[in-house]
Design an enzyme around this catalytic site. Structure first.
Site, short mmCIF file in Angstrom:
data_model
loop_
_atom_site.label_atom_id
_atom_site.label_comp_id
_atom_site.label_asym_id
_atom_site.label_seq_id
_atom_site.Cartn_x
_atom_site.Cartn_y
_atom_site.Cartn_z
N SER A 250 0.84 -1.20 0.00
CA SER A 250 0.00 0.00 0.00
C SER A 250 0.87 1.25 0.00
O SER A 250 2.01 1.24 0.45
CB SER A 250 -0.90 0.02 1.23
OG SER A 250 -0.14 0.44 2.36
N LYS A 251 0.30 2.31 -0.48
CA LYS A 251 1.01 3.59 -0.57
C LYS A 251 1.56 3.99 0.80
O LYS A 251 2.69 4.41 0.94
CB LYS A 251 0.06 4.69 -1.07
CG LYS A 251 0.26 5.06 -2.53
CD LYS A 251 0.70 6.52 -2.64
CE LYS A 251 1.69 6.87 -3.70
NZ LYS A 251 1.81 6.16 -4.88
N ARG A 252 0.71 3.81 1.81
CA ARG A 252 1.07 4.28 3.15
C ARG A 252 2.34 3.57 3.64
O ARG A 252 3.29 4.19 4.08
CB ARG A 252 -0.09 4.04 4.10
CG ARG A 252 -0.02 4.84 5.38
CD ARG A 252 -1.27 4.60 6.19
NE ARG A 252 -1.48 3.16 6.35
CZ ARG A 252 -1.16 2.46 7.41
NH1 ARG A 252 -0.61 3.06 8.43
NH2 ARG A 252 -1.38 1.16 7.48
#
Ligand code: GLU
Length: 477
Positions: A250-252
């Site tokens: 995920s981006k996070r």
């Protein structure tokens, strides 16, 4: 096998923070070099001045330093022979190589204006064909004065096949080949050109990087050929996937600054071990590779082709394992750092209890905020009904046992939870463990859930222990 002259490099662009993906590449490159008594280089690819982020270079140095990835050469570790390691300090070198290509008739200044190029592109689009610069290659090459982009005249449009140490034979073709820019109008080289010159000049033997470079490899190969440079060993690292191993990270998580893990209380040793297992699979059950074990076990053959999962749960687990291996003094410092405002003498006694249940500093702080350790540092207040043990009729049944416990404890040695336990244990066996330990624990901690009463007594000390037992008895009367 001992490759004495293995040279690897980590070559980030200073366009942001170092995150898991980049640092995993750095770690693999480092491990491979060190395992072979070779050289590991940090090179900063700062050729796109528009995308450069201030502080990014120092951040990279700090992140590698935190993890203990100790490069032999880098921006802050110069070499007389193969430096400098900032591409912006190497512009003369790129010009020399560009000149070699010009001399061979393999590079030429782009004669077109931006508007003209746009018109070519639009015309191609209107005719539903891909735009290829080489369709517009000038028949005669002007002299290059450095004010125009310099393009590589791709000598041969063909499919390329090459070997990758991880993926075996790879092939990509014509679609990647066009007359690409090697030196921009601002005098800086492009990545496509600069990394090849640098890898040659720095003696790099193994190029480790992500799969996003596979499709451009024909471009690189055509340049190696044009410059008569032997190919290095290509080592394509697998992408990093989310915890299920199916979707990309995920981006996070993927974009998280590596040093935030430090702030969160992850140990570099744990992160090192964790990163190594993303896309490298030693086989077998072993997951913890402390110290040199990782380097000993590391090999290119065990790098996976398919994506490696980033599983934060596993990182938490590993971190707890590595915290457990710290010395007492290190564990104390770890907890002190997480809870700087609490009384150190008391906190020191609470360290093993705290570390038993947490995986990082974030959890320690959250527990502290939830009041879980408050009993250790301040008087307790609570509803006396929670003093009632399940086998008792009423809470006050516990009063005489607490009285007796206070007597025993007033004579006890409070050097450790064990010595306190020793003073109470016979009596607990006599009246029933729960019958004594439950109300005692509640009177010391004021909570239904807390560490065992011996630990509580040890942490708050004899005086507070006797006072709190007295208060409990008063509450019950
Ligand atoms: N500067 C490139 C990047 O950050 C390096 C790629 C390579 O290792 O060749 O993606």
């Amino acid at each position: 096998m001992d490759h004495k002259n293995v040279v690897t490099r980590y070559a980030p662009s200073p366009t942001g923070f170092q995150h898991i993906g980049g640092i995993r590449t750095a770690l693999f490159a480092y491990l491979w070099a060190k395992k072979n008594n070779g050289t590991f280089i940090l090179r900063i690819e700062d050729t796109d001045k528009n995308r450069e982020v201030e502080g990014a270079i120092q951040h990279t140095i700090d992140a590698l330093g935190w993890l203990g990835i100790d490069y032999d050469f880098g921006p802050d570790k110069p070499s007389d022979e193969i430096g400098p390691f900032l591409q912006s300090d190497r512009l003369e070198t790129y010009k020399q190589y560009a000149q070699k290509l010009i001399d061979k008739g393999l590079a030429y200044p782009d004669p077109y204006t931006a508007d003209e190029l746009t018109a070519f592109r639009e015309a191609a689009q209107a005719e539903h064909r891909p735009f290829l610069y080489r369709d517009h290659r000038p028949t005669e090459f002007a002299e290059w004065d450095g004010t125009k982009p310099l393009r590589f005249k791709t000598p041969e449009i063909k499919r390329y096949t090459w070997q990758d140490a991880v993926r075996g034979e790879l092939t990509a073709g014509e679609e990647a080949l066009d007359d690409f820019i090697i030196i921009k109008a601002d005098g800086y080289p492009t990545y496509n050109f600069a990394h090849i010159v640098d890898d040659l000049e720095m003696g790099v033997t193994h190029v480790m990087r992500g799969e996003e470079f596979i499709s451009s490899t024909p471009k690189f190969l055509s340049l190696y050929d044009a410059l008569d440079i032997p190919y290095p060993v290509f080592v394509t690292l697998p992408p990093i996937m989310g915890p299920d191993g199916k979707k990309k990270l995920s981006k996070r998580d993927g974009a998280k600054d590596l040093l935030e893990y430090n702030d969160d209380g992850y140990l570099p040793t744990a992160m090192w071990n964790f990163l190594a297992l993303i896309g490298w699979n030693p086989g077998g059950e072993q997951e913890l590779f402390p110290g040199d074990e990782l380097m000993d076990a590391f090999s290119l053959e065990k790098i996976q082709k398919s994506g490696g999962a980033f599983n934060e749960e596993k990182l938490r687990w590993m971190n707890k394992e590595y915290i457990a291996q710290l010395s007492e003094a290190e564990q104390e410092a770890y907890v002190f750092d997480a809870l700087p405002d609490l009384d150190k003498a008391t906190l020191a006694k609470l360290v093993p209890t705290i570390l038993e249940r947490v995986h990082n500093k974030v959890e320690i702080k959250a527990n502290a905020e939830a009041g879980e350790y408050a009993w250790a540092f301040a008087d307790v207040d609570y509803d006396p009904t929670i003093l009632k043990w399940k086998n008792d009729e009423q809470a006050s049944d516990a009063a005489p046992r607490l009285q007796k416990a206070a007597e025993l404890l007033s004579e006890a040695n409070f050097d450790s939870p064990e010595s306190i336990k020793g003073a109470l244990w016979n009596y607990a066996e006599e009246v029933g463990r729960g019958e004594l330990l439950w109300p005692l624990r509640v009177s010391l901690s004021g909570r239904e859930r807390s560490p065992d009463p011996f630990t509580c007594a040890y942490v708050i000390g004899k005086k507070a222990t006797l006072v709190r037992i007295e208060q409990a008895i008063e509450k019950l009367s």
